[in-house]
Design an enzyme around this catalytic site. Structure first.
Site, PDB file in Angstrom:
ATOM      1  N   THR A 151      -3.441 101.728   9.470  1.00 34.79           N
ATOM      2  CA  THR A 151      -4.271 101.547  10.774  1.00 34.79           C
ATOM      3  C   THR A 151      -3.293 100.414  11.447  1.00 34.79           C
ATOM      4  O   THR A 151      -3.642 100.105  12.771  1.00 34.79           O
ATOM      5  CB  THR A 151      -5.821 100.286  10.727  1.00 34.79           C
ATOM      6  OG1 THR A 151      -5.912  99.613   9.800  1.00 34.79           O
ATOM      7  CG2 THR A 151      -6.388 102.323  10.265  1.00 34.79           C
ATOM      8  N   ARG A 208     -10.234 101.232  17.196  1.00 39.03           N
ATOM      9  CA  ARG A 208      -9.153 101.083  15.973  1.00 39.03           C
ATOM     10  C   ARG A 208     -10.111 101.623  15.183  1.00 39.03           C
ATOM     11  O   ARG A 208     -10.808 101.168  14.732  1.00 39.03           O
ATOM     12  CB  ARG A 208      -9.401  99.416  15.670  1.00 39.03           C
ATOM     13  CG  ARG A 208      -8.098  98.658  16.984  1.00 39.03           C
ATOM     14  CD  ARG A 208      -8.240  97.205  16.032  1.00 39.03           C
ATOM     15  NE  ARG A 208      -8.971  96.775  16.397  1.00 39.03           N
ATOM     16  CZ  ARG A 208      -9.288  95.223  15.788  1.00 39.03           C
ATOM     17  NH1 ARG A 208      -7.800  94.388  15.502  1.00 39.03           N
ATOM     18  NH2 ARG A 208     -10.228  94.387  15.231  1.00 39.03           N
ATOM     19  N   GLY A 209      -8.830 102.190  14.284  1.00 47.78           N
ATOM     20  CA  GLY A 209      -9.450 102.900  13.017  1.00 47.78           C
ATOM     21  C   GLY A 209     -10.339 101.913  12.183  1.00 47.78           C
ATOM     22  O   GLY A 209      -8.955 100.512  11.879  1.00 47.78           O
ATOM     23  N   CYS A 210     -11.148 101.324  10.947  1.00 49.16           N
ATOM     24  CA  CYS A 210     -11.889 101.186  10.264  1.00 49.16           C
ATOM     25  C   CYS A 210     -10.450  99.975   9.100  1.00 49.16           C
ATOM     26  O   CYS A 210      -9.889 101.652   9.091  1.00 49.16           O
ATOM     27  CB  CYS A 210     -12.845 101.429  10.113  1.00 49.16           C
ATOM     28  SG  CYS A 210     -14.537  99.963  11.001  1.00 49.16           S
ATOM     29  N   VAL A 211     -10.312  99.391   8.518  1.00 48.54           N
ATOM     30  CA  VAL A 211      -9.029  99.475   7.686  1.00 48.54           C
ATOM     31  C   VAL A 211      -9.796  99.359   6.493  1.00 48.54           C
ATOM     32  O   VAL A 211     -11.908  99.183   6.583  1.00 48.54           O
ATOM     33  CB  VAL A 211      -7.975  98.214   7.284  1.00 48.54           C
ATOM     34  CG1 VAL A 211      -7.511  98.840   8.761  1.00 48.54           C
ATOM     35  CG2 VAL A 211      -9.058  96.770   7.805  1.00 48.54           C
TER      36      VAL A 211
END
Lengths: 403, 105
Positions: free
Chosen positions: A178, B102-105
């Site tokens: 990400t 935002r994609g979670c991490v």
């Protein structure tokens, strides 16, 4: 808490089973590197004297009445509640995934049983298309699927099957990771190892009979062996507990204090929370420090500390006895450098090294003997440190970060 | 970060054209961005999703993921893809004038 308050505090741990799993080792099970039994220990044995362990399934939490309801009708009142119920795998939420082929040509290694049965399938694998699919985020340990690809590359080479196998990573993300710097570096590593990446693949359904993955935007991926990382959600009791969780069942907390939005005497830790950082064990470890302090502040009627910064720290196994290390938080993405001592290391950040691999393996022992009993690891702080990191690769938006 | 003109007003966008200041956004800008993305006319169903994304972002500071969108916006994932081909969460966020999810991490 026992250290701080002594016998005046009653601590009760409720869990639905008595099996604690060292989850980072699940990755090694399919390759026969670790036996499934060796990564599990009784939860009750990990707790110190004075902490009561209760087996029981939570039905719901009633925050208005400071009460936990167990299935069967028993109730447990509390002054402070810590929710640490984790993330659950929801393979049945993806159409077709648990249908024909599940356990025969489609597996997950995110559970002990799944990893053990995948191990048998890998043993009999003779080449073809090996597809690793992240159905959607968030997942526990977002880099474990990359590690699985790297280890598969190594394992298949060792068995002389690599030339007969295509490894595909089908991910909903637009790249390997990400965050931009790590995504670029990990993307290059995948390319070097000839692992194909099918990016922005939002899995809609699985056709187990035809051995095909279908995305919502009508792409298809054929597989001979599917390694699925299923959807994750919070524990089922969260949905039955008014106002405690978000739409995926994760506890809504303040990202810096870890106090639940639902009630001031409820806190959450680890992969049970909705905080936008990794749902990995290192995060829970760093959160524990904030949590301990803040429960003390809460009980004393003081203001809470906004001290949790999203710090995550993870080893990425890359095969051939090498690994690399990531260190990041809410604001700072993973960067190259040295860790934990600036300029010295000995660990390297975002760069493959043998020492990082040894670090990953050594961590097993540290976990059972230092982390779980609540001892500190020397030199490693709960908050991220900027010293030792190469910030030259950052885009302009990261000004104002200190450490 | 660059400045572009949308519906006659200069606004700050990132490399992929996502607005950086949601308060600069107007519905006309949304319509213009939709057209550039190949959606000729935004219907009521489109707006239901866009408004939902925007409200969630402004209330919580984070845009919902596609899964959350499918569960809570009142529009199922299959239809989301019909409305916003190729990536509903990203496209609806862009048209709605909020930063890229935002994609979670």
């Amino acid at each position: 808490m026992r250290r701080r308050y002594g016998a005046e505090t009653e601590i009760t741990v409720v869990d639905r089973d008595n099996r604690h799993v060292y989850q980072p080792d699940l990755l090694f099970v399919p390759f026969g590197l670790v036996a499934p039994d060796s990564i599990c220990r009784p939860r009750s044995k990990q707790l110190r004297r004075g902490v009561e362990f209760r087996l029981g399934k939570v039905e719901r939490v009633e925050t208005e009445k400071n009460t936990v309801h167990l299935v069967g009708g028993e109730t447990l009142p509390y002054d402070v509640l810590i929710v640490a119920s984790g993330a659950e795998l929801l393979p049945e939420e993806t159409e077709g995934l648990t249908g024909p082929g599940w356990g025969a040509t489609a597996f997950t290694y995110y559970s002990v049983e799944g990893a053990a049965s995948l191990s048998k399938a890998m043993e009999g694998f003779e080449g073809g298309r090996l597809v690793v699919n992240i159905v959607d985020v968030p997942i526990k340990c977002p880099i474990a699927p990359l590690e699985f690809c790297f280890l598969s590359d190594w394992w298949l080479q060792k068995r002389g099957l690599r030339k007969k196998t295509e490894i595909v990573l089908a991910t909903p993300l637009d790249g390997a990771f990400t965050k931009p710097v790590a995504a670029r570096m990990l993307g290059e590593l995948l390319e070097k190892k000839k692992i194909l990446v099918e990016a922005e693949f939002a899995t809609g359904r699985v056709d187990g009979e035809a051995r095909k993955l279908h995305s919502w935007d009508e792409r298809e991926i054929d597989y001979d062996l599917l390694v699925s990382i299923p959807l994750h959600g919070g524990s089922p009791f969260v949905e039955s507990s008014n106002g405690l969780g978000d739409e995926l069942g994760f506890i809504v907390v303040d990202p810096n204090t870890l106090q639940a939005k639902a009630a001031p005497n409820v806190f959450a830790i680890g992969d049970a929370t909705n905080v936008p950082t990794s749902k990995a064990g290192a995060v829970a470890h760093f959160q524990a420090e904030t949590l301990g302090e803040n429960i003390q502040h809460f009980l004393a009627g003081e203001e809470l500390e906004k001290s949790f910064d999203g710090h995550a720290n993870c080893f990425i196994e890359t095969g051939f006895s090498k690994a690399l290390l990531l260190d990041f938080n809410y604001d700072v993405e993973p960067l190259p450098g040295k860790f934990p001592l600036p300029g010295i290391g000995p660990m390297s950040l975002l760069k493959e090294s043998r020492l990082d691999h040894l670090g990953k393996l050594a961590f097993r022992k540290l976990y059972w003997h230092l982390l779980l009993p609540g001892r500190r690891i020397p030199l490693i702080s709960a908050q991220l440190k900027m010293a030792g990191k190469d910030t030259s690769l950052l885009s302009s938006t990261k000004e104002g970060v200190t450490g | 970060m660059t400045t572009v003109t949308l519906a006659g007003t200069p606004v700050e966008v990132d490399d992929e054209g996502f607005l950086q200041k949601p308060e600069q956004w107007t519905r006309e800008m949304g319509e213009e961005m939709a057209r550039s993305a190949g959606i000729e006319k935004l219907t009521e169903r489109h707006w239901q999703v866009i408004d939902f994304m925007r409200k969630t972002y402004l209330d919580t500071g984070a845009a919902p993921s596609m899964r959350a969108l499918g569960k809570t916006s009142g529009v199922a994932i299959k239809e989301l893809y019909e409305l916003f081909p190729k990536g509903p969460a990203k496209l609806a966020a862009k048209i709605g004038g909020i930063p890229k999810p935002r994609g979670c991490v």
